[in-house]
Design an enzyme around this catalytic site. Structure first.
Site, PDB file in Angstrom:
ATOM      1  N   HIS A 176      75.768  60.707 110.955  1.00 42.06           N
ATOM      2  CA  HIS A 176      74.957  60.279 112.093  1.00 42.06           C
ATOM      3  C   HIS A 176      74.051  59.098 111.735  1.00 42.06           C
ATOM      4  CE1 HIS A 176      73.704  60.733 116.131  1.00 42.06           C
ATOM      5  NE2 HIS A 176      73.832  62.036 116.208  1.00 42.06           N
ATOM      6  N   ALA A 177      73.795  58.874 110.452  1.00 41.15           N
ATOM      7  CA  ALA A 177      72.996  57.714 110.052  1.00 41.15           C
ATOM      8  C   ALA A 177      73.683  56.411 110.429  1.00 41.15           C
ATOM      9  CB  ALA A 177      72.735  57.744 108.545  1.00 41.15           C
TER      10      ALA A 177
END
Length: 466
Positions: free
Chosen positions: A139-140
């Protein structure tokens, strides 16, 4: 070298062995359409070729002990496609149960931070000769919109391989410079952060005041930490359970048109009904309506006032789910009214305020606190923030081909958190609503029941359309 935004980096800081911060796209394909016939090496080689024009797939994390700001992305000069693309087969008969069991196991594994934060598992042996591709991305590096965009770059409208964008092939995250990383990080931390704080505070002070005013006027979205407790609002473990289902978009539109609501209202109503059905089966249905957190993209919002840059451009909206109502039509009407109220309230809050505050996320401290929070089971020490995360992402409404093979379904699966152990994500594509449901096995080993309830809820609504 590209600095992560605070929100991007927060997904690194939030990650523990139990709380994994990656998103998943489970793509079901028909390999018979691949030009020249399907083979795993051909698919892998074509992916490697496409990645030449997809710089996000070639960047990896870099950091330094002297860097007091967020980490950076750099180009992986030793990129090797074989470290990212894997081949596996499910046992006979290759049905949904076998695929779900394998994918749930893979969903519970961490991504290696020493290389670009993604991997693709090509799953063979499915019934009817189909193949699945499970793409995991941290998700980064992606949010709902950017993951859909990346998927679009891997897909085409015809089976033939496309020409690559020459400009994209020249893009790079750049190399590493520990000196530059430390110096720019120090400037950000000691100079730019205080200035940003001074601008942000006046913007923030009015939010709780307006929330209180709207609550008294009954025009507010739900307040965090007021949700009823369910089995999903407890600490999670690394073990995952998942289920998928596919709904007809035409059927959903028929319900939408019959009751004069939006597609998202129908999705929320079906979710509320499915949760009601599931919790009733376990004799755990609260009297209060459940609370959903709905991610909202802010990719189109003006960034100049509070924050710029970053990959994750998202905020969150709280809304009530009509899980307390027995009648399916009442649930649709109530879901629409609740969502309208929440949208009006959410629209009054600066779209970038969450991203702006995330810039101040303290990496080491946040990681330590998150580990302590999970290990000590502290999610049980306070009321749930909300009950379920419900995301609805719009995709292309026409046929697609994934690396030459016709796509028959795309199921999205988002992360779960301590105290927030259920994620329901919907992706519309090619005439279908593809529903992905991810939970913790220790809380919901029978998550397939929620998927079946989605089908039943839509069937009930269609019966009321006559």
């Amino acid at each position: 070298m590209q600095r992560l935004s605070g929100l991007d980096a927060s997904f690194l800081y939030l990650e523990t062995r139990s709380q994994l911060m990656h998103v998943i796209g489970l793509i079901e394909i028909d390999p018979s359409t691949m030009p020249g016939g399907y083979s795993f090496p051909k698919l892998r080689d074509e992916l490697e070729r496409r990645i030449g024009a997809m710089p996000n797939f070639r960047r990896k994390l870099d950091n330094s002990l002297l860097n007091i700001d967020h980490p950076v992305w750099i180009e992986d000069e030793d990129f090797d496609i074989e470290r990212h693309v894997h081949r596996v087969a499910v046992p006979a008969p290759g049905g949904e149960e076998q695929v779900a069991e394998l994918c749930a196991h893979l969903a519970g594994q961490t991504l290696d931070r020493g290389k670009p934060l993604w991997e693709l598992w090509v799953i063979e042996g499915l019934a009817q000769g189909k193949v699945a591709a499970m793409l995991r991305m941290h998700h980064a590096g992606v949010d709902g919109v950017t993951s859909a965009d990346l998927l679009a770059e891997l897909c085409t409208m015809t089976p033939e391989a496309p020409d690559l964008d020459a400009d994209k092939m020249k893009e790079t995250a750049g190399g590493s410079s520990r000196t530059t990383m430390a110096l720019t990080g120090a400037v950000n931390y000691f100079v730019q952060r205080p200035i940003a704080m001074a601008k942000l505070l006046p913007e923030t002070v009015g939010v709780p005041i307006e929330w209180f005013r709207r609550t008294r006027a009954k025009t507010a979205m739900p307040v965090p930490f007021q949700a009823p407790r369910t089995r999903f609002n407890a600490p999670i473990t690394p073990h995952r359970s998942l289920a998928v289902t596919q709904l007809s978009l035409d059927d959903v539109k028929r319900v939408k048109n019959r009751f004069g609501v939006k597609i998202n209202d129908v999705v929320l109503a079906i979710t509320g009904g499915a949760m009601r059905s599931y919790l009733e089966q376990h004799d755990e249905l609260p009297e209060q309506p459940l609370v959903a957190m709905v991610p909202v993209s802010v990719h189109g919002a003006d960034e100049s006032a509070l924050v710029t840059g970053g990959t994750n451009k998202v905020t969150g909206m709280f809304t009530l789910l009509p899980s307390n109502l027995d009648d399916p039509v009442d649930r649709v009407e109530q879901a629409s009214e609740m969502a309208r109220k929440s949208k009006e309230h959410h629209a009054d809050i600066d779209a970038n305020i969450l991203r702006a505050w995330a810039q101040f996320a303290p990496g080491t401290t946040m990681s330590t606190v998150m580990k302590l929070y999970g290990d000590r089971g502290l999610s049980l020490a306070h009321p749930p923030v909300f009950n379920v995360l419900v995301s609805n992402v719009a995709g292309p409404d026409f046929p697609l081909y994934f690396l030459g093979s016709r796509v028959t379904a795309v199921y999205p699966l988002g992360p779960i958190f301590h105290g927030l152990g259920l994620n329901i994500t919907v992706f519309s594509a090619d005439g279908h609503l593809n529903v992905g449901i991810l939970a913790c096995t220790d809380q919901a080993p029978d998550v397939q029941a929620i998927a079946r309830a989605f089908d039943e809820q839509l069937k009930q609504l269609l019966e009321r359309c006559d």
